[in-house]
Write an enzyme that holds these catalytic residues in place. Sequence first.
Site, PDB file in Angstrom:
ATOM      1  N   ASP A  35       0.819  -1.207   0.000  1.00 42.55           N
ATOM      2  CA  ASP A  35       0.000   0.000   0.000  1.00 42.55           C
ATOM      3  C   ASP A  35       0.856   1.261   0.000  1.00 42.55           C
ATOM      4  OD1 ASP A  35      -2.011  -1.736   0.120  1.00 42.55           O
ATOM      5  OD2 ASP A  35      -2.824  -1.097   2.063  1.00 42.55           O
ATOM      6  N   ALA A  36       1.963   1.196   0.790  1.00 41.04           N
ATOM      7  CA  ALA A  36       2.804   2.395   0.932  1.00 41.04           C
ATOM      8  C   ALA A  36       3.327   2.828  -0.442  1.00 41.04           C
ATOM      9  CB  ALA A  36       3.970   2.096   1.860  1.00 41.04           C
ATOM     10  N   TYR A  38       1.947   2.073  -3.363  1.00 43.20           N
ATOM     11  CA  TYR A  38       0.802   2.534  -4.150  1.00 43.20           C
ATOM     12  C   TYR A  38       0.469   3.985  -3.795  1.00 43.20           C
ATOM     13  CZ  TYR A  38      -4.002   2.788  -5.883  1.00 43.20           C
ATOM     14  OH  TYR A  38      -5.140   3.169  -6.523  1.00 43.20           O
ATOM     15  N   GLU A 115     -11.721   5.272  16.466  1.00 42.24           N
ATOM     16  CA  GLU A 115     -11.708   3.808  16.501  1.00 42.24           C
ATOM     17  C   GLU A 115     -10.616   3.336  15.543  1.00 42.24           C
ATOM     18  OE1 GLU A 115     -15.524   2.419  14.963  1.00 42.24           O
ATOM     19  OE2 GLU A 115     -15.431   4.007  13.494  1.00 42.24           O
ATOM     20  N   LYS A 117      -8.596   1.819  12.512  1.00 43.01           N
ATOM     21  CA  LYS A 117      -8.917   1.616  11.101  1.00 43.01           C
ATOM     22  C   LYS A 117      -8.521   0.199  10.766  1.00 43.01           C
ATOM     23  CE  LYS A 117      -8.335   3.588   6.508  1.00 43.01           C
ATOM     24  NZ  LYS A 117      -7.920   2.412   5.754  1.00 43.01           N
ATOM     25  N   GLU A 175     -16.422  -3.064   8.324  1.00 50.84           N
ATOM     26  CA  GLU A 175     -15.245  -3.693   7.744  1.00 50.84           C
ATOM     27  C   GLU A 175     -15.270  -5.181   8.058  1.00 50.84           C
ATOM     28  OE1 GLU A 175     -13.463  -1.507   6.110  1.00 50.84           O
ATOM     29  OE2 GLU A 175     -11.414  -2.299   5.875  1.00 50.84           O
ATOM     30  N   LYS A 292     -14.003  10.629  13.570  1.00 53.04           N
ATOM     31  CA  LYS A 292     -15.200  11.178  12.932  1.00 53.04           C
ATOM     32  C   LYS A 292     -15.810  12.225  13.849  1.00 53.04           C
ATOM     33  CE  LYS A 292     -16.031   6.823  10.675  1.00 53.04           C
ATOM     34  NZ  LYS A 292     -16.276   5.466  11.123  1.00 53.04           N
ATOM     35  N   LYS A 316      -3.059   7.632   9.773  1.00 50.07           N
ATOM     36  CA  LYS A 316      -2.441   6.326   9.493  1.00 50.07           C
ATOM     37  C   LYS A 316      -1.235   6.039  10.391  1.00 50.07           C
ATOM     38  CE  LYS A 316      -3.283   4.274   5.978  1.00 50.07           C
ATOM     39  NZ  LYS A 316      -3.565   4.265   4.560  1.00 50.07           N
ATOM     40  N   CYS A 434      24.742 -33.579  13.067  1.00 54.70           N
ATOM     41  CA  CYS A 434      24.835 -32.246  12.476  1.00 54.70           C
ATOM     42  C   CYS A 434      24.976 -31.204  13.591  1.00 54.70           C
ATOM     43  CB  CYS A 434      23.590 -31.955  11.643  1.00 54.70           C
ATOM     44  SG  CYS A 434      23.565 -30.269  11.003  1.00 54.70           S
TER      45      CYS A 434
HETATM   46  S1  IVH Z   1     -15.323   5.221   7.786  1.00 54.05           S
HETATM   47  C1  IVH Z   1     -17.490   7.786   4.865  1.00 54.05           C
HETATM   48  N1  IVH Z   1     -14.218   3.780   9.718  1.00 54.05           N
HETATM   49  O1  IVH Z   1     -11.119   2.502   5.323  1.00 54.05           O
HETATM   50  C2  IVH Z   1     -16.588   7.046   5.798  1.00 54.05           C
HETATM   51  N2  IVH Z   1     -13.612   3.319   7.472  1.00 54.05           N
HETATM   52  O2  IVH Z   1     -10.028   4.523   3.426  1.00 54.05           O
HETATM   53  C3  IVH Z   1     -16.117   5.802   5.230  1.00 54.05           C
HETATM   54  N3  IVH Z   1     -12.079   1.464   7.234  1.00 54.05           N
HETATM   55  O3  IVH Z   1     -13.422   2.112   2.727  1.00 54.05           O
HETATM   56  C4  IVH Z   1     -15.298   4.930   6.040  1.00 54.05           C
HETATM   57  N4  IVH Z   1     -11.896   0.966   9.361  1.00 54.05           N
HETATM   58  O4  IVH Z   1     -12.998   0.119   4.246  1.00 54.05           O
HETATM   59  C5  IVH Z   1     -14.294   4.008   8.394  1.00 54.05           C
HETATM   60  N5  IVH Z   1     -13.366   2.544  11.504  1.00 54.05           N
HETATM   61  C6  IVH Z   1     -13.449   2.793  10.180  1.00 54.05           C
HETATM   62  C7  IVH Z   1     -12.724   2.016   9.251  1.00 54.05           C
HETATM   63  C8  IVH Z   1     -12.842   2.336   7.901  1.00 54.05           C
HETATM   64  C9  IVH Z   1     -11.528   0.648   8.134  1.00 54.05           C
HETATM   65  C10 IVH Z   1     -11.829   1.385   5.786  1.00 54.05           C
HETATM   66  C11 IVH Z   1     -13.080   1.335   4.949  1.00 54.05           C
HETATM   67  C12 IVH Z   1     -12.992   2.466   3.982  1.00 54.05           C
HETATM   68  C13 IVH Z   1     -11.535   2.775   4.018  1.00 54.05           C
HETATM   69  C14 IVH Z   1     -11.335   4.249   3.712  1.00 54.05           C
END
Ligand code: IVH
Length: 755
Positions: A35-36, A38, A115, A117, A175, A292, A316, A434
């Site tokens: 990913d890094a 990309y 929370e 990711k 997820e 959020k 990240k 050995c």
């Molecule tokens: S919120 C509109 N919360 O990260 C908000 N996404 O780069 C949409 N993801 O497609 C996502 N953990 O697959 C949110 N706690 C979390 C998440 C999360 C993983 C993933 C998700 C999203 C991607 C965005």
Amino acid sequence: MRAPADAVSRVETLRRQIHHHNYRYYVLDEPEIPDAEYDRLMRELQAIEAQYPELVTADSPTQRVGAEPLDAFAEVVHRVPMLSLENALDEAEMRAFDRRVRERLQSEAITYVGEPKLDGLAISLTYEEGVLRQAATRGDGRRGEDVTAQVRTIRSVPLRLEEEDWPALLEVRGEVFLPKAGFEAINARARDEGGKTFANPRNAAAGSLRQLDPRITAERPLDMFCYGFGAVEGGALADTQRGSLALIKRWGLRISPELKVLEGVDDCIGYHREIAARRDTLDYDIDGVVFKVNGLADQEALGFVSRAPRWAIAFKFPPQEEVTRLLDIQVQVGRTGALTPVARLEPVQVAGVSVTNATLHNGDEIRRKDIRIGDTVIVRRAGDVIPQVVGVIKERRPSDAREFEMPTRCPVCGSEVVRVEGEAASRCTGGLFCPAQRKETIKHFASRRALDIEGLGEELVEQLVDRGLVKDPADLYALTHEQIAGLERMGGKSAENLLTALERSSSTTFARFIYALGIREVGETNARALAAHFKTLEALVSVRKNDLVIPERGIEGIGSKKAKAIVDFFFDHPNLSVEGEFADWICGLQLRPKLNRRNCVAIADRFETLDGLRAATAEDLRYEKDVGVVEGIGATIADQIVGFFAEPHNREVISKLVDPEHAGIHWAETKTEAAVPTDHPFVGKTIVITGTLSRPRERIKEELQALGAKVTVSISKKTDYLLAGEDPGSKLDKARALGVRVLSEEELATLLDRS
Ligand code: IVH
């Protein structure tokens, strides 16, 4: 400013590469780069486009959310697009996000929810009148794939919501992920069977979910945490993100147990640090923390930019995968002679640690991944797992890259190397001749979890073996002060200390002794089970295969469903009597699933009378081959154990180890036995564990087992206790329905203390 020609051509190259990687990632589930890497390509493209806006085209990857869905799954049009998130890579970017939010909302401080990711894949669940109607992948954000059949196999996704106050139409997003342990198990199995391994848990989760055959999905221990919403009609959520998540939790969906409400950006940064510090101890892979804005009205006021909401950000962590050059492949010989190819790498920082070596597992794995010396490779380091080479970037292969060949002679002792049929590993046949195997055997014997000989480290073992002072673990106990003091960096004091440590190590436990022997495939848990089962060394040494595995059990044609049906039936009908011929009578019972005539005759023949049948357990009925007698030990491990003790050399070393005239290793009567008071409240009790606990589940399980309890996975009438941690899920409901006593972790601790 007109774009110069090199910018134009660079943009084209980047788009071509990004398009290619999108396809590998989203469609094939087989990314070639981490990913890094990309992200770097994407950022470079964004930067050039920002500088020369006239180069932006509608089909540039910067203008899209994802990639085409697979053909094989039905297409789903999302009622509300599934967006992605803006990233913050450091504290400054996080603070800048918070500043933008405060400016737009004209507010001093913002309440956020944070929370982890999760590194899995985004799924949308549609509930109509509380019933799961559809599950879809994100796809390109507007259209995804219908994976309803696959998602229905995920245990933590309710097929019907709890309670009644949900909106008539509710789209929940979250997820889907594969816990680390599940990922390791799937790869270990694939490696054993010579199959394809997954590069990381996310790919494994995606690969498992996008199985056209949902039965394969069902075998993978997928899980899902929900974090957001799509369409909501005929009802409402709460006013806040936190409140709405609390609602969906009440309706039976899992949300992150780490979810936290945070006041202002400093709180967020502290939380990010805290989660980063605990990253390795979580059961699942995460790649950052998502923040959020908590107020839903504020979220609405902030709105969206092209592909992401303005009210959320992903802060990240440093990536766990990086790119570096493979300088050489060397072969290491392990304790059991297995040859492991090890990659020597150009040093690279992965998640904060400099990585110079990585395992390549075995020769097949190198061939399957087509890894060559000189290649640019992807290295992955996650937690305390040994770094691994997960793939190659073939586009960057130099013309002089060399293929690796497994040596036919052991690089340490020169003995022949063989491949045992059905095994992935190549092995040195030198055994304890050995020096490498000898050293590893002694290191294992002395290690902390085995005989715990303090001060007997790597360097010392090397010297002892190289000078011919020690050939097997028993020789350690014949060492003299003089011999030890004569070694490099071993003064009289150190020699004295080592002799004391050896003396101390001779008083141990049976389980540690078994583990220390280094029988292939026998880890600590197996060693403990063997100690508890055999109780004496004499019994263990003379073990035969039939003592460890029963070739056949139960009745042919009876599977677990039928076995359960029979046991439940007799439990529910205690006052029956047989009329007519026994087999006919059985056939006439209202069993579901129904038994065929052949089953009925076989049952009648085996159990003869109604009382006999009534006493049968599901295990007595269910047909199984190679049934293990000792917990956790199946046919393969049994072969290793029997083979080990059949070897005269091993028996000789064991005799010397326990000979009072020689090493004099001894232990009290098997601890587990002695320690279990027969009146302990847990003796013979069946316990199920669920939810998130403050300590590893495996440890709690072992403690309970040591107290004589049986720990099982599913709740039934026979369960005595349910130990429920945070977010216990459906097991708690089932336990309540069946009247099973539920214990919290604190209550368990009190019960354990009291005894
Ligand atoms: S919120 C509109 N919360 O990260 C908000 N996404 O780069 C949409 N993801 O497609 C996502 N953990 O697959 C949110 N706690 C979390 C998440 C999360 C993983 C993933 C998700 C999203 C991607 C965005």
